[in-house]
Design a protein around this motif. Sequence first.
Motif, PDB file in Angstrom:
ATOM      1  N   LYS A 180       0.826  -1.226  -0.063  1.00  0.00           N
ATOM      2  CA  LYS A 180      -0.110  -0.149  -0.139  1.00  0.00           C
ATOM      3  C   LYS A 180       0.765   1.240   0.024  1.00  0.00           C
ATOM      4  CE  LYS A 180      -3.915  -1.824   2.016  1.00  0.00           C
ATOM      5  NZ  LYS A 180      -5.220  -1.422   0.799  1.00  0.00           N
ATOM      6  N   PRO A 181       0.795   2.180  -0.849  1.00  0.00           N
ATOM      7  CA  PRO A 181       1.635   3.251  -0.997  1.00  0.00           C
ATOM      8  C   PRO A 181       1.465   4.018   0.255  1.00  0.00           C
ATOM      9  CG  PRO A 181       0.211   3.203  -2.687  1.00  0.00           C
ATOM     10  CD  PRO A 181      -0.291   2.201  -2.007  1.00  0.00           C
ATOM     11  N   LYS A 182       0.459   4.037   1.012  1.00  0.00           N
ATOM     12  CA  LYS A 182       0.416   4.747   2.273  1.00  0.00           C
ATOM     13  C   LYS A 182       0.771   3.850   3.608  1.00  0.00           C
ATOM     14  CE  LYS A 182      -2.637   8.149   0.245  1.00  0.00           C
ATOM     15  NZ  LYS A 182      -4.059   7.862  -0.216  1.00  0.00           N
ATOM     16  N   GLY A 183       0.394   2.597   3.348  1.00  0.00           N
ATOM     17  CA  GLY A 183       0.320   1.845   4.520  1.00  0.00           C
ATOM     18  C   GLY A 183       1.505   0.842   4.665  1.00  0.00           C
ATOM     19  N   GLY A 184       2.169   0.798   3.619  1.00  0.00           N
ATOM     20  CA  GLY A 184       3.487   0.140   3.840  1.00  0.00           C
ATOM     21  C   GLY A 184       3.063  -1.454   3.218  1.00  0.00           C
ATOM     22  N   VAL A 185       4.108  -2.440   3.437  1.00  0.00           N
ATOM     23  CA  VAL A 185       3.690  -3.808   2.796  1.00  0.00           C
ATOM     24  C   VAL A 185       3.035  -4.891   3.864  1.00  0.00           C
ATOM     25  CG1 VAL A 185       4.806  -5.860   1.654  1.00  0.00           C
ATOM     26  CG2 VAL A 185       5.602  -3.646   1.410  1.00  0.00           C
ATOM     27  N   ILE A 186       1.888  -5.463   3.475  1.00  0.00           N
ATOM     28  CA  ILE A 186       1.063  -6.262   4.184  1.00  0.00           C
ATOM     29  C   ILE A 186       1.730  -7.735   3.729  1.00  0.00           C
ATOM     30  CG2 ILE A 186      -1.098  -7.249   5.023  1.00  0.00           C
ATOM     31  CD1 ILE A 186      -2.048  -4.359   4.327  1.00  0.00           C
ATOM     32  N   ILE A 187       2.262  -8.321   4.691  1.00  0.00           N
ATOM     33  CA  ILE A 187       2.750  -9.941   3.932  1.00  0.00           C
ATOM     34  C   ILE A 187       1.499 -10.551   4.494  1.00  0.00           C
ATOM     35  CG2 ILE A 187       4.520 -11.504   4.520  1.00  0.00           C
ATOM     36  CD1 ILE A 187       5.639  -9.441   2.987  1.00  0.00           C
ATOM     37  N   ALA A 188       1.157 -11.694   3.860  1.00  0.00           N
ATOM     38  CA  ALA A 188       0.182 -12.940   4.117  1.00  0.00           C
ATOM     39  C   ALA A 188      -0.793 -12.179   4.700  1.00  0.00           C
ATOM     40  CB  ALA A 188       0.820 -13.768   5.184  1.00  0.00           C
ATOM     41  N   PRO A 189      -1.382 -11.240   3.847  1.00  0.00           N
ATOM     42  CA  PRO A 189      -2.914 -10.613   4.334  1.00  0.00           C
ATOM     43  C   PRO A 189      -3.948 -11.310   4.489  1.00  0.00           C
ATOM     44  CG  PRO A 189      -2.578 -10.415   1.756  1.00  0.00           C
ATOM     45  CD  PRO A 189      -1.235 -11.151   2.520  1.00  0.00           C
ATOM     46  N   THR A 190      -4.822 -11.057   5.402  1.00  0.00           N
ATOM     47  CA  THR A 190      -5.909 -12.071   5.821  1.00  0.00           C
ATOM     48  C   THR A 190      -7.188 -11.638   4.986  1.00  0.00           C
ATOM     49  OG1 THR A 190      -6.616 -10.309   7.485  1.00  0.00           O
ATOM     50  CG2 THR A 190      -5.230 -12.196   8.293  1.00  0.00           C
ATOM     51  N   ALA A 191      -8.262 -12.550   5.012  1.00  0.00           N
ATOM     52  CA  ALA A 191      -9.083 -12.521   4.138  1.00  0.00           C
ATOM     53  C   ALA A 191     -10.016 -11.140   4.033  1.00  0.00           C
ATOM     54  CB  ALA A 191     -10.247 -13.715   4.289  1.00  0.00           C
ATOM     55  N   VAL A 192      -9.944 -10.364   5.100  1.00  0.00           N
ATOM     56  CA  VAL A 192     -10.695  -9.064   5.569  1.00  0.00           C
ATOM     57  C   VAL A 192      -9.820  -7.933   5.035  1.00  0.00           C
ATOM     58  CG1 VAL A 192     -12.206  -9.940   7.505  1.00  0.00           C
ATOM     59  CG2 VAL A 192      -9.729  -8.917   7.655  1.00  0.00           C
ATOM     60  N   GLU A 193      -8.662  -8.270   4.270  1.00  0.00           N
ATOM     61  CA  GLU A 193      -7.800  -7.097   4.096  1.00  0.00           C
ATOM     62  C   GLU A 193      -8.556  -6.515   2.838  1.00  0.00           C
ATOM     63  OE1 GLU A 193      -5.452  -4.719   5.052  1.00  0.00           O
ATOM     64  OE2 GLU A 193      -4.855  -6.675   5.983  1.00  0.00           O
ATOM     65  N   LYS A 198      -4.148   1.772  -6.674  1.00  0.00           N
ATOM     66  CA  LYS A 198      -2.997   2.219  -6.680  1.00  0.00           C
ATOM     67  C   LYS A 198      -2.297   1.361  -5.641  1.00  0.00           C
ATOM     68  CE  LYS A 198      -2.967   6.805  -8.050  1.00  0.00           C
ATOM     69  NZ  LYS A 198      -4.534   7.197  -8.322  1.00  0.00           N
ATOM     70  N   ASP A 199      -3.006   0.295  -4.737  1.00  0.00           N
ATOM     71  CA  ASP A 199      -2.197  -0.693  -4.183  1.00  0.00           C
ATOM     72  C   ASP A 199      -1.533  -1.567  -5.183  1.00  0.00           C
ATOM     73  OD1 ASP A 199      -3.368   0.145  -1.864  1.00  0.00           O
ATOM     74  OD2 ASP A 199      -4.459  -1.513  -1.532  1.00  0.00           O
ATOM     75  N   ILE A 200      -0.585  -2.515  -4.788  1.00  0.00           N
ATOM     76  CA  ILE A 200       0.224  -3.409  -5.674  1.00  0.00           C
ATOM     77  C   ILE A 200      -0.084  -5.016  -5.035  1.00  0.00           C
ATOM     78  CG2 ILE A 200       2.476  -4.218  -6.552  1.00  0.00           C
ATOM     79  CD1 ILE A 200       3.016  -1.252  -6.808  1.00  0.00           C
ATOM     80  N   MET A 201      -0.566  -5.632  -5.804  1.00  0.00           N
ATOM     81  CA  MET A 201      -0.952  -7.060  -5.114  1.00  0.00           C
ATOM     82  C   MET A 201       0.185  -8.042  -5.745  1.00  0.00           C
ATOM     83  SD  MET A 201      -4.398  -7.974  -6.682  1.00  0.00           S
ATOM     84  CE  MET A 201      -4.954  -7.293  -8.246  1.00  0.00           C
ATOM     85  N   VAL A 202       0.710  -8.817  -4.889  1.00  0.00           N
ATOM     86  CA  VAL A 202       1.800  -9.796  -5.211  1.00  0.00           C
ATOM     87  C   VAL A 202       1.063 -11.210  -5.065  1.00  0.00           C
ATOM     88  CG1 VAL A 202       4.217 -10.778  -4.588  1.00  0.00           C
ATOM     89  CG2 VAL A 202       3.549  -8.396  -4.110  1.00  0.00           C
ATOM     90  N   VAL A 203       0.980 -11.664  -6.502  1.00  0.00           N
ATOM     91  CA  VAL A 203       0.278 -13.028  -6.622  1.00  0.00           C
ATOM     92  C   VAL A 203       1.037 -14.130  -6.994  1.00  0.00           C
ATOM     93  CG1 VAL A 203      -1.705 -13.912  -7.905  1.00  0.00           C
ATOM     94  CG2 VAL A 203      -1.609 -11.373  -7.681  1.00  0.00           C
ATOM     95  N   ILE A 204       0.873 -15.150  -6.242  1.00  0.00           N
ATOM     96  CA  ILE A 204       1.688 -16.429  -6.603  1.00  0.00           C
ATOM     97  C   ILE A 204       0.914 -17.398  -7.190  1.00  0.00           C
ATOM     98  CG2 ILE A 204       1.681 -17.315  -4.314  1.00  0.00           C
ATOM     99  CD1 ILE A 204       4.471 -18.354  -4.765  1.00  0.00           C
TER     100      ILE A 204
END
Length: 219
Positions: A180-193, A198-204
């Motif tokens: 999140k440009p304003k909120g930093g990186v959220i690793i292993a985000p939960t389902a409610v995130e 403008k966010d960037i999602m990392v997908v595997i």
Amino acid sequence: MKQFVIIGLGRFGSSLGQELVQLGYEVLGIDKNEETVDDMSRVLTHVVAADATDEETLRALGVRNFDCGVVAIGDDIQASILATIQLKDIGVKKVVAKALSELHGRVLEKLGVDRVIYPERDMGIRVAHQLVSPNLLDYIELSKEYTIAELAVPSCLNGKTLQDINTRARFGCSIVAINKPKGGVIIAPTAVEELEEKDIMVVIGTNEQIEKFEASVAR
Ligand code: ATP
């Protein structure tokens, strides 16, 4: 601190060296062209005008003490091969070399370089992927099948939670991080995130799974 020696300060070698210096590393640049060396003297930590195929020159410059050597000569295949052999013989720990063709790359591999880089080919492949997938920012191929992709969150996903999108059930791929440009990186985000444009999602996932997800949200 890691020290790099770059042989050949053409477009690739000079931009590589400049970036390494900006990242805080020490870089010795060697090029046989005095004008080129002059141009790079204010950019790199040290520069030397010399023929890098000459063993004595490389020894005198203390090249063996560098952690990584990059041979960035392309057009002159003979010079590229000779400079690579010199770095290997002198005992530089890690040697990376640029190749302009498959055959050139195969020769470099046979010489035992740690990594062969094909800048034009790799950039062509990268740009092709980005052109057909407008939200794709970058990707790493984990294997022929699996990829980690950085996707820009499109407006249609703005305000949606990971549970709403449910990529795992619908496409088989997983969102493993959100930047999140304003909120930093959220690793292993939960389902409610919640995602925001403008966010960037990392997908595997597999290439196919990621392509399907990407296609479902492509603008
Ligand atoms: P780029 O695409 O990165 O601009 P290129 O693939 O066209 O480069 P070349 O122009 O062949 O590659 O080489 C890059 C640089 O390497 C040039 O600045 C050239 O002067 C230098 N170079 C070539 N041979 C030697 C050598 N034997 N010793 C030192 N430098 C060399």
